[in-house]
Design a protein around this motif. Structure first.
Motif, short mmCIF file in Angstrom:
data_model
loop_
_atom_site.label_atom_id
_atom_site.label_comp_id
_atom_site.label_asym_id
_atom_site.label_seq_id
_atom_site.Cartn_x
_atom_site.Cartn_y
_atom_site.Cartn_z
N ARG A 139 -0.02 5.01 101.91
CA ARG A 139 -1.40 4.50 101.95
C ARG A 139 -1.86 4.22 103.37
N GLY A 140 -3.13 4.60 103.65
CA GLY A 140 -3.74 4.26 104.93
C GLY A 140 -4.08 2.78 104.97
N GLY A 141 -4.64 2.33 106.08
CA GLY A 141 -5.00 0.91 106.22
C GLY A 141 -3.76 0.05 106.38
N THR A 145 0.07 11.08 107.80
CA THR A 145 0.83 12.33 107.79
C THR A 145 2.33 12.02 107.78
N ALA A 146 3.10 13.06 107.55
CA ALA A 146 4.56 12.90 107.56
C ALA A 146 5.03 12.35 108.91
N LEU A 147 4.43 12.84 110.00
CA LEU A 147 4.86 12.40 111.34
C LEU A 147 4.59 10.90 111.52
N ASP A 148 3.41 10.45 111.09
CA ASP A 148 3.11 9.02 111.21
C ASP A 148 4.04 8.18 110.34
N ARG A 149 4.33 8.64 109.14
CA ARG A 149 5.23 7.88 108.28
C ARG A 149 6.63 7.82 108.89
N MET A 150 7.03 8.94 109.47
CA MET A 150 8.38 9.01 110.04
C MET A 150 8.52 8.06 111.23
N TRP A 151 7.58 8.17 112.20
CA TRP A 151 7.69 7.31 113.39
C TRP A 151 7.50 5.85 113.02
N ALA A 152 6.61 5.58 112.08
CA ALA A 152 6.40 4.18 111.67
C ALA A 152 7.68 3.62 111.06
N LEU A 172 6.99 -12.06 102.14
CA LEU A 172 7.09 -10.67 101.71
C LEU A 172 8.49 -10.38 101.18
N GLU A 173 8.52 -9.77 100.02
CA GLU A 173 9.79 -9.35 99.41
C GLU A 173 9.78 -7.83 99.33
N SER A 174 10.94 -7.30 99.01
CA SER A 174 11.09 -5.84 98.98
C SER A 174 10.04 -5.18 98.06
N GLU A 175 9.80 -5.81 96.91
CA GLU A 175 8.86 -5.17 95.96
C GLU A 175 7.41 -5.22 96.45
N ASP A 176 7.12 -6.14 97.37
CA ASP A 176 5.74 -6.21 97.90
C ASP A 176 5.38 -4.98 98.73
N VAL A 177 6.40 -4.26 99.18
CA VAL A 177 6.11 -3.10 100.04
C VAL A 177 6.43 -1.79 99.32
N SER A 178 6.62 -1.88 97.98
CA SER A 178 6.85 -0.62 97.28
C SER A 178 5.50 0.08 97.07
N ASP A 179 5.54 1.39 97.09
CA ASP A 179 4.35 2.20 96.82
C ASP A 179 3.26 2.03 97.89
N ILE A 180 3.66 1.79 99.14
CA ILE A 180 2.65 1.68 100.20
C ILE A 180 2.85 2.69 101.32
N ALA A 214 3.56 2.00 106.44
CA ALA A 214 4.93 2.54 106.49
C ALA A 214 5.79 1.68 107.42
N ALA A 215 5.18 1.18 108.51
CA ALA A 215 5.92 0.33 109.45
C ALA A 215 6.22 -1.03 108.80
N ILE A 216 5.23 -1.57 108.06
CA ILE A 216 5.45 -2.85 107.37
C ILE A 216 6.63 -2.70 106.40
N ARG A 217 6.58 -1.61 105.65
CA ARG A 217 7.65 -1.37 104.65
C ARG A 217 9.01 -1.30 105.32
N SER A 218 9.05 -0.58 106.44
CA SER A 218 10.32 -0.39 107.14
C SER A 218 10.85 -1.73 107.67
N ILE A 219 9.96 -2.54 108.24
CA ILE A 219 10.39 -3.84 108.77
C ILE A 219 10.90 -4.74 107.64
N VAL A 220 10.12 -4.80 106.56
CA VAL A 220 10.51 -5.69 105.45
C VAL A 220 11.84 -5.24 104.84
N ARG A 221 11.97 -3.95 104.60
CA ARG A 221 13.20 -3.48 103.91
C ARG A 221 14.41 -3.61 104.83
#
Ligand code: F6P
Length: 326
Positions: free
Chosen positions: A68-70, A264-271, A57-65, A23-30
């Motif tokens: 996901r854990g890991g 969890t929602a909390l981890d996704r949110m803070w990430a 990394l492009e925007s689509e590389d972080v879609s649907d992640i 979720a953090a990777i996605r946020s940074i990339v986007r």
């Protein structure tokens, strides 16, 4: 502006993986894409940096992640980054890659890696990603909430069998040298006792046995004891309890199960918040910062200041756990 002239940041995940890193990777990339900043993903943490294992990394590389854990970037523990030569080599690679900043998502060791790179002229921006919550300068680390929920879920299940058999259950949870996961699991799982590695806590194994005996004299037929991994041998403790009390005792080590699972929602949110903030402060010109949660909001500190910070042990919650366990 031609793509080659755009600013470029590097991004890696390092150390133990933690749910929410994606979720953090996605946020940074986007967020970077939104500001026309290119992102070079570095595979397998500092190990991959030293090998030049990179991917744009492009925007689509972080879609649907986000769920996901890991970590899609993979991670590693890198011994070479502990040596001055390794640190210098890694900094030179950042310069060859023309990285304007390097975003590092990881725990204490990874953030210390960021500090060493900053001393070689790399702008390191670190995000706390570890299930252990052991970065004293931050009230929150990405992955902690998921790990505690996994621990709580395991305790719920163990309680079913432990109460059916009127046994004592020991559950050992991760957390390296700190007992945050254990304390939280103990509180939210309704444990009878929590054994922590923090030196300010006086719980020794004989006290645990006394507590179990006292619980029995008050009619409690089963006990749930949460042990932090920093304490060590749970199987030996189970035997000691069984020998001393005559109550059948079983030890379960949760281990790496706690590192996996959907965040969890909390981890996704803070990430998401921390990733966004990391790019934001980079764009504002901040250098060598660690993103933290302070007084419930996202903030940032100088890396060295952050690593030197010492948080007092959570005495209040420990005392509360003891009262609630009675
Ligand atoms: O830092 C996260 C963590 O899971 C700790 O709780 C644990 O002590 C350690 O990593 C285990 O490391 P490894 O996966 O390298 O065995």
């Amino acid at each position: 502006m031609p793509r080659s002239e755009l600013k470029k940041i590097g991004l890696l995940t390092s150390g133990g993986d933690a749910p929410g890193m994606n979720a953090a990777i996605r946020s940074i990339v986007r967020t970077a894409m939104h500001h026309n900043v290119r992102v070079t993903g570095i595979k397998r943490g500092f190990d991959g940096l030293l090998q030049g294992d990179i991917v744009e990394l492009e925007s689509e590389d972080v879609s649907d992640i986000i769920h996901r854990g890991g970590t899609i970037l993979k991670t590693a523990r890198c011994a070479e980054m502990h040596s001055p030569e390794g640190q210098e080599k890694a900094a030179n690679i950042c310069k060859i890659l023309n990285l304007d900043a390097l975003m590092i998502i990881g725990g204490n060791g990874s953030i210390a890696g960021g500090l060493s790179l900053s001393k070689h002229g790399v702008n390191a921006i670190c995000l706390p990603g570890t299930i252990d919550l052991d970065l004293d300068c931050s009230e929150y680390t990405i992955g902690f909430d998921t790990a505690v929920n996994t621990g709580m879920d395991a305790i719920n299940k163990l309680k079913d069998t432990s109460s059916s058999h009127q046994r004592c259950s020991i559950i050992e949870v991760m957390g390296r040298y700190k007992g945050y996961i254990a304390l939280w699991c103990g509180i939210v799982g309704g444990a009878e006792e929590v054994v922590l590695p923090e030196e300010d806590v006086t719980t020794d194994q004989n006290q645990v046995i006394e507590q179990i005996l006292s619980n029995r004299s008050q009619g409690k037929k089963h006990n749930m004891i949460v042990v932090a991994e920093g304490i060590g041998d749970s199987a030996a403790l189970a035997k000691k309890i069984e020998d001393a009390t005559g109550i059948a005792t079983r030890a379960t080590i949760l281990g790496h199960l706690q590192r996996g699972g959907n965040p969890t929602a909390l981890d996704r949110m803070w990430a998401s918040v921390m990733g966004h903030e990391a790019v934001d402060i980079y764009l504002k010109g901040f250098k060598n910062r660690v993103i933290v949660v302070k007084d419930g909001v996202c903030a940032h500190l100088d890396i060295e200041e952050g690593l030197n910070y010492k948080r007092p042990y959570d005495e209040k919650n420990y005392k509360m756990m003891k009262i609630l366990a009675l």
